[in-house]
Design a protein around this motif. Structure first.
Motif, PDB file in Angstrom:
ATOM      1  N   VAL A   1       6.009   8.550  -3.564  1.00 18.49           N
ATOM      2  CA  VAL A   1       5.020   7.777  -4.157  1.00 18.49           C
ATOM      3  C   VAL A   1       3.591   7.876  -3.508  1.00 18.49           C
ATOM      4  O   VAL A   1       2.825   7.148  -3.657  1.00 18.49           O
ATOM      5  CB  VAL A   1       5.307   6.132  -3.772  1.00 18.49           C
ATOM      6  CG1 VAL A   1       6.701   5.819  -4.897  1.00 18.49           C
ATOM      7  CG2 VAL A   1       5.822   5.738  -2.404  1.00 18.49           C
ATOM      8  N   GLY A   2       3.265   8.990  -3.123  1.00 15.48           N
ATOM      9  CA  GLY A   2       2.194   9.490  -2.333  1.00 15.48           C
ATOM     10  C   GLY A   2       2.369  10.419  -1.444  1.00 15.48           C
ATOM     11  O   GLY A   2       3.448  11.223  -1.023  1.00 15.48           O
TER      12      GLY A   2
ATOM     13  N   LEU B   1       9.281   5.644   4.514  1.00 15.32           N
ATOM     14  CA  LEU B   1      10.255   5.106   3.285  1.00 15.32           C
ATOM     15  C   LEU B   1       9.686   3.684   3.163  1.00 15.32           C
ATOM     16  O   LEU B   1       9.731   2.781   4.150  1.00 15.32           O
ATOM     17  CB  LEU B   1      11.753   5.209   3.472  1.00 15.32           C
ATOM     18  CG  LEU B   1      12.518   4.527   2.351  1.00 15.32           C
ATOM     19  CD1 LEU B   1      12.523   5.513   1.132  1.00 15.32           C
ATOM     20  CD2 LEU B   1      14.198   4.503   2.932  1.00 15.32           C
ATOM     21  N   HIS B   2       9.373   3.436   1.800  1.00 15.28           N
ATOM     22  CA  HIS B   2       8.339   2.110   1.646  1.00 15.28           C
ATOM     23  C   HIS B   2       9.268   1.576   0.646  1.00 15.28           C
ATOM     24  O   HIS B   2       9.737   1.964  -0.349  1.00 15.28           O
ATOM     25  CB  HIS B   2       7.078   2.252   1.201  1.00 15.28           C
ATOM     26  CG  HIS B   2       6.333   2.998   2.173  1.00 15.28           C
ATOM     27  ND1 HIS B   2       5.606   2.566   3.079  1.00 15.28           N
ATOM     28  CD2 HIS B   2       6.043   4.366   2.385  1.00 15.28           C
ATOM     29  CE1 HIS B   2       4.964   3.350   3.872  1.00 15.28           C
ATOM     30  NE2 HIS B   2       5.203   4.429   3.411  1.00 15.28           N
TER      31      HIS B   2
ATOM     32  N   ASP C   1       0.662  -1.204  -0.179  1.00 16.39           N
ATOM     33  CA  ASP C   1      -0.019  -0.175  -0.113  1.00 16.39           C
ATOM     34  C   ASP C   1       0.715   1.244  -0.077  1.00 16.39           C
ATOM     35  O   ASP C   1       0.258   2.344  -0.217  1.00 16.39           O
ATOM     36  CB  ASP C   1      -1.115  -0.078   1.087  1.00 16.39           C
ATOM     37  CG  ASP C   1      -0.126  -0.011   2.794  1.00 16.39           C
ATOM     38  OD1 ASP C   1       0.921  -0.164   2.698  1.00 16.39           O
ATOM     39  OD2 ASP C   1      -0.797   0.506   3.457  1.00 16.39           O
ATOM     40  N   PHE C   2       2.196   1.305   0.105  1.00 18.70           N
ATOM     41  CA  PHE C   2       3.108   2.256   0.238  1.00 18.70           C
ATOM     42  C   PHE C   2       2.553   3.400   1.022  1.00 18.70           C
ATOM     43  O   PHE C   2       2.697   4.802   0.803  1.00 18.70           O
ATOM     44  CB  PHE C   2       3.244   2.887  -1.086  1.00 18.70           C
ATOM     45  CG  PHE C   2       4.169   1.835  -2.090  1.00 18.70           C
ATOM     46  CD1 PHE C   2       5.543   2.079  -2.268  1.00 18.70           C
ATOM     47  CD2 PHE C   2       3.447   0.915  -2.657  1.00 18.70           C
ATOM     48  CE1 PHE C   2       6.098   1.299  -2.899  1.00 18.70           C
ATOM     49  CE2 PHE C   2       4.186   0.217  -3.445  1.00 18.70           C
ATOM     50  CZ  PHE C   2       5.740   0.138  -3.425  1.00 18.70           C
ATOM     51  N   GLY C   3       2.002   3.050   2.218  1.00 18.96           N
ATOM     52  CA  GLY C   3       1.426   4.044   3.132  1.00 18.96           C
ATOM     53  C   GLY C   3       0.042   4.630   2.856  1.00 18.96           C
ATOM     54  O   GLY C   3      -0.342   5.817   3.656  1.00 18.96           O
ATOM     55  N   GLN C   4      -0.595   4.026   1.781  1.00 19.09           N
ATOM     56  CA  GLN C   4      -1.914   4.925   1.311  1.00 19.09           C
ATOM     57  C   GLN C   4      -3.142   4.028   1.965  1.00 19.09           C
ATOM     58  O   GLN C   4      -4.148   4.557   1.585  1.00 19.09           O
ATOM     59  CB  GLN C   4      -1.772   4.974  -0.136  1.00 19.09           C
ATOM     60  CG  GLN C   4      -0.673   5.684  -0.637  1.00 19.09           C
ATOM     61  CD  GLN C   4      -0.429   6.978  -0.046  1.00 19.09           C
ATOM     62  OE1 GLN C   4      -1.405   7.692  -0.192  1.00 19.09           O
ATOM     63  NE2 GLN C   4       0.982   7.168   0.301  1.00 19.09           N
ATOM     64  N   GLY C   5      -2.868   3.144   2.581  1.00 15.77           N
ATOM     65  CA  GLY C   5      -4.160   2.259   3.063  1.00 15.77           C
ATOM     66  C   GLY C   5      -4.853   2.730   4.110  1.00 15.77           C
ATOM     67  O   GLY C   5      -6.120   2.281   4.114  1.00 15.77           O
TER      68      GLY C   5
ATOM     69  N   LEU D   1      -1.006  -1.222  -9.912  1.00 23.96           N
ATOM     70  CA  LEU D   1      -0.375   0.044  -9.916  1.00 23.96           C
ATOM     71  C   LEU D   1       0.981  -0.159  -9.046  1.00 23.96           C
ATOM     72  O   LEU D   1       1.151  -0.448  -7.673  1.00 23.96           O
ATOM     73  CB  LEU D   1      -1.301   0.846  -8.768  1.00 23.96           C
ATOM     74  CG  LEU D   1      -2.731   1.303  -9.193  1.00 23.96           C
ATOM     75  CD1 LEU D   1      -3.363   2.030  -8.153  1.00 23.96           C
ATOM     76  CD2 LEU D   1      -2.564   1.926 -10.639  1.00 23.96           C
ATOM     77  N   SER D   2       1.910  -0.237  -9.849  1.00 21.61           N
ATOM     78  CA  SER D   2       3.356  -0.686  -9.618  1.00 21.61           C
ATOM     79  C   SER D   2       3.784   0.019  -8.308  1.00 21.61           C
ATOM     80  O   SER D   2       4.472  -0.780  -7.355  1.00 21.61           O
ATOM     81  CB  SER D   2       4.207  -0.534 -10.569  1.00 21.61           C
ATOM     82  OG  SER D   2       3.758  -1.258 -11.786  1.00 21.61           O
ATOM     83  N   LEU D   3       3.729   1.402  -8.064  1.00 21.78           N
ATOM     84  CA  LEU D   3       4.187   1.831  -6.847  1.00 21.78           C
ATOM     85  C   LEU D   3       3.173   2.325  -5.979  1.00 21.78           C
ATOM     86  O   LEU D   3       3.255   3.431  -5.465  1.00 21.78           O
ATOM     87  CB  LEU D   3       5.042   2.899  -7.391  1.00 21.78           C
ATOM     88  CG  LEU D   3       6.378   2.653  -8.062  1.00 21.78           C
ATOM     89  CD1 LEU D   3       7.377   3.734  -8.459  1.00 21.78           C
ATOM     90  CD2 LEU D   3       7.243   1.489  -6.909  1.00 21.78           C
TER      91      LEU D   3
END
Length: 322
Positions: free
Chosen positions: A270-271, A302-303, A22-26, A94-96
């Motif tokens: 990335v977000g 940092l993800h 989720d790169f911190g977006q969940g 969504l790769s990143l």
């Protein structure tokens, strides 16, 4: 007989190396609730100001209402972007991750702000050349209400106990989507102030010409804000390198793991407040990629860092001979 190798689906090492996508977006952000509430508030005020502007003949008031229509769309877009980022946070297509949905929304908001302001410039010049009759007393009442709504909206977006530019608040400090929404509201507040000043001059001294002049001056300020937002969000969408502070921290932490030369290093957003990293290093010791990744855990948000490690042949040969 040698023990058979475990099936890939039973590999514990692979399980341990899994990471969230989720790169911190969940997680649901407070900003999502704020943007939704301010959107509804802006829509109601917009309808009142447009009707009042048409009845009273105030260009500045009508412009403020029309601006609010565009801003309500932009604020709604901001709220939708938060929802979509959260909904698609684990979508591996969504790769990143989904974080840049919000940055795309902020970029679009900046474009909407710029276009609506160009319309204000055109109408203000037109009213200077062809003055229209004003009803300043009635219009000023609605303009004051509009200003109050804008100030309340700005307070809601900034948060009751938070500061938009606080370095300790990562959600706000790096949130282009929230910044875009806030700029829209502040632009509305500026045009409301312009309407009040122009209407006051028309009421007291009959200076009807000041109404479009002040609206024109406000438009120049708003265009400047819009351009700044476009520059900020486009740099994220084009994967511009991250802040020097994060780069310095990453270099320091990577080189801390024994004798290490950093050959290549890329850090980008990335977000909202989230970063990723790709690095190529030459290890003069026996540090593993996992150890390098572990050393970067102290960098907040940092993800999924990717570290390519090449081992110095001369050092390896010296260890073998020793």
């Amino acid at each position: 007989m040698p023990k058979p190798a475990p099936h890939p689906s039973e590999c514990q090492t692979a399980d341990q190396l899994q990471h969230p996508h989720d790169f911190g977006q969940g997680a649901k952000r407070k900003a999502e609730q704020r943007a939704t509430l301010v959107t509804l508030l802006t829509l109601v005020t917009m309808l009142v100001e447009v009707v009042a502007g048409m009845i009273t003949g105030s260009m500045a008031l009508l412009a403020d209402g029309i601006h609010m229509a565009g801003h309500a769309m932009a604020l709604g877009l901001a709220a939708l972007a938060y929802y979509l980022s959260r909904k698609h946070a684990h979508d591996r297509r969504l790769s990143l991750g989904s974080g840049k949905i919000a940055d795309l929304a902020a970029y679009t908001s900046a474009l909407l702000l710029g276009v609506s302001t160009l319309w204000l410039v055109y109408e203000s010049i037109h009213r200077l050349l062809a003055p229209a009759e004003l009803m300043p007393q009635e219009a000023m009442i609605v303009a004051v209400i509009g200003l109050a709504v804008n100030l309340i909206s700005a307070w809601l977006l900034a948060g009751k106990h938070e500061h938009v530019h606080s370095q300790g608040d990562e959600e706000h400090h790096h949130d282009s989507n929230l910044s875009a929404a806030l700029v829209h509201v502040l632009a509305d507040a500026l045009t409301s102030v312009a309407a009040i000043v122009g209407l006051a001059a028309a009421w007291l001294w009959g200076w009807n010409w000041l109404d479009p002049v002040i609206a024109l001056m406000a438009a120049m300020v708003i265009l400047r804000w819009s351009w700044g937002l476009l520059r900020q969000t486009s740099s994220v969408l084009l994967d511009r390198e991250g802040p020097d502070e994060i780069r310095r921290s990453a270099r320091k932490l990577l080189q801390k793991e024994g004798d290490t030369d950093i050959v290549d290093l890329h850090i980008w957003s990335v977000g909202q407040g989230s970063w990723t990293l790709v690095a190529a290093v030459v290890a003069h010791g026996t540090t593993t990629p996992q150890q390098y990744r572990s050393s970067l855990r102290s960098i907040k948000n940092l993800h999924h860092p990717i570290i390519e490690v090449s081992y110095c042949r001369q050092c390896a040969k010296a260890r073998e001979e020793g």
